[in-house]
Structures are given as structure tokens and as C-alpha cells.
Design a protein around this motif. Sequence first.
Motif, PDB file in Angstrom:
ATOM      1  N   TRP A 148       0.829  -1.198   0.000  1.00 23.41           N
ATOM      2  CA  TRP A 148       0.000   0.000   0.000  1.00 23.41           C
ATOM      3  C   TRP A 148       0.864   1.249   0.000  1.00 23.41           C
ATOM      4  O   TRP A 148       2.015   1.244   0.446  1.00 23.41           O
ATOM      5  N   LYS A 149       0.283   2.344  -0.494  1.00 26.76           N
ATOM      6  CA  LYS A 149       0.958   3.637  -0.450  1.00 26.76           C
ATOM      7  C   LYS A 149      -0.108   4.718  -0.264  1.00 26.76           C
ATOM      8  O   LYS A 149      -1.073   4.790  -1.025  1.00 26.76           O
ATOM      9  N   GLY A 150       0.068   5.530   0.782  1.00 23.19           N
ATOM     10  CA  GLY A 150      -0.857   6.617   1.068  1.00 23.19           C
ATOM     11  C   GLY A 150      -0.163   7.965   0.900  1.00 23.19           C
ATOM     12  O   GLY A 150       1.062   8.067   1.054  1.00 23.19           O
ATOM     13  N   TYR A 151      -0.959   8.992   0.620  1.00 23.52           N
ATOM     14  CA  TYR A 151      -0.390  10.293   0.284  1.00 23.52           C
ATOM     15  C   TYR A 151      -0.966  11.394   1.162  1.00 23.52           C
ATOM     16  O   TYR A 151      -2.137  11.369   1.533  1.00 23.52           O
ATOM     17  N   GLU A 188       4.414  11.096   1.651  1.00 26.75           N
ATOM     18  CA  GLU A 188       3.724   9.820   1.492  1.00 26.75           C
ATOM     19  C   GLU A 188       4.270   8.806   2.476  1.00 26.75           C
ATOM     20  O   GLU A 188       5.355   8.985   3.043  1.00 26.75           O
ATOM     21  N   TYR A 236       4.367   4.291   2.936  1.00 22.39           N
ATOM     22  CA  TYR A 236       4.069   3.036   2.248  1.00 22.39           C
ATOM     23  C   TYR A 236       4.402   1.855   3.154  1.00 22.39           C
ATOM     24  O   TYR A 236       5.133   1.990   4.149  1.00 22.39           O
ATOM     25  N   ARG A 272      -6.327   1.741  -7.329  1.00 27.22           N
ATOM     26  CA  ARG A 272      -6.433   2.977  -6.538  1.00 27.22           C
ATOM     27  C   ARG A 272      -7.795   2.998  -5.851  1.00 27.22           C
ATOM     28  O   ARG A 272      -8.827   2.851  -6.504  1.00 27.22           O
ATOM     29  N   PHE A 330      -5.611   6.132  -2.079  1.00 25.33           N
ATOM     30  CA  PHE A 330      -4.370   5.413  -1.794  1.00 25.33           C
ATOM     31  C   PHE A 330      -4.234   4.253  -2.779  1.00 25.33           C
ATOM     32  O   PHE A 330      -5.218   3.805  -3.369  1.00 25.33           O
TER      33      PHE A 330
END
Length: 198
Positions: A38-41, A46, A48, A160, A188
Motif C-alpha cells: 500500500w501507499k498513502g499520500y 507519502e 508506504y 487505486r 491510496f
Amino acid sequence: MKKQFFLSVLAIAFLSFAFVKPAGKFYNVDTANSSLQWKGYKVTGEHYGVVNLKSGALTVDDKGNFNGGSFVVDMSTITVLDLTGKGKENLEGHLKSADFFGVENFPTAKFVITKVVPKGKPGEYKVIGSMTIKESTQEMRFDAKITEEGGKMIATADVRLDRSQYDIRYGSGSFFDDLGDKTIYDEFDLSIKLTAKK
């Protein structure tokens, strides 16, 4: 007498139906050799990490074409990889809290495929399904690639998601004003790799 005969016929028919094997083949997801990244911004950067799969399966029809499946995510395993020490511990705890995924009350998330559409090239598909996070279920559509290696199915996809659709509001500019550089974006990314075997 007639009633007893009728009930016997019904019982035989039911048993025959119950033990008919479904068409196609099932491949169980090898959770140890599969991954969800996962990667969140946010405005200032960010984060991950990874989260583990609990279970899953992929199916193919009698001609070997991918046609369905599902997987369950163990939300208690949310791990942050871009931080160490106290920062890592704090963010993992926050993501598991009620502000985000509420892991204590909602320990799993689930995706179920409802439709698979071949895209015209071998191994390329459009996948349609339902993702359940917390108490919300939303439709998802994305492209996926399926390959077979040594009797195993390898499925990959980049997805996404919009957390606001699942009532995850913390730090969201969609629900709160004047957050400034503390804003966390709703969308995300999830990079999926499933390895499945018979």
C-alpha cells in the motif's frame, strides 16, 4: 406410501446436486508467497508499507481462462516500511485505530470478483468486483494480468481506492476544512500480487 416415495426422490435429487463439482478449477492463494503493498499520500509526502493476506482463491474455467476469485486481508498486519522506531510504531497504531481502519472491530477486509472480461490479449483482463472495508462495500474495476508458471497462477494488479467511500474520514479534505498541510489525501494505492496453486 406415495408421500414417502416422493420424499425419497427429493432426498436423492438434493444429494446429487450437493455433490456435483463446479465447472473449472480452483487455485488456493499461497498467502506466504503473495503480497499487498500500500501507499498513502498527504500534502507533505507519502507513506508506504504492506498488509498480509489471510486467505484467497482464484478460479479458471474448463478452457483455462481466468473467471473469478476472492481474497481476505488480515488488517491487523498493517505494516509501515518507510519509518523506523517510534514513528513507525505510532503510524501503524494510528492506521489500525478507529480513525482509519478500526482493526479491533473490523479485523479483515475482503474483495470478491463478480465479473471478468478478457481484454483481447492473452493473460489480460478487466476485473470487476466488490471491496468491503469496515462496514462499507464498494464496486471496484481494474486491469489485471494473469500468468501460469509451473502449475501456479500469478495474478498482478495495481488498484487505486478512495478511503472516503469506506467512511474513513480522518484528515480528509472532503470532510474537514482548514486542514492545510495536515491534509491526507483520500486516494491510496494498492499493488496486488497473488500466487495461487491447486
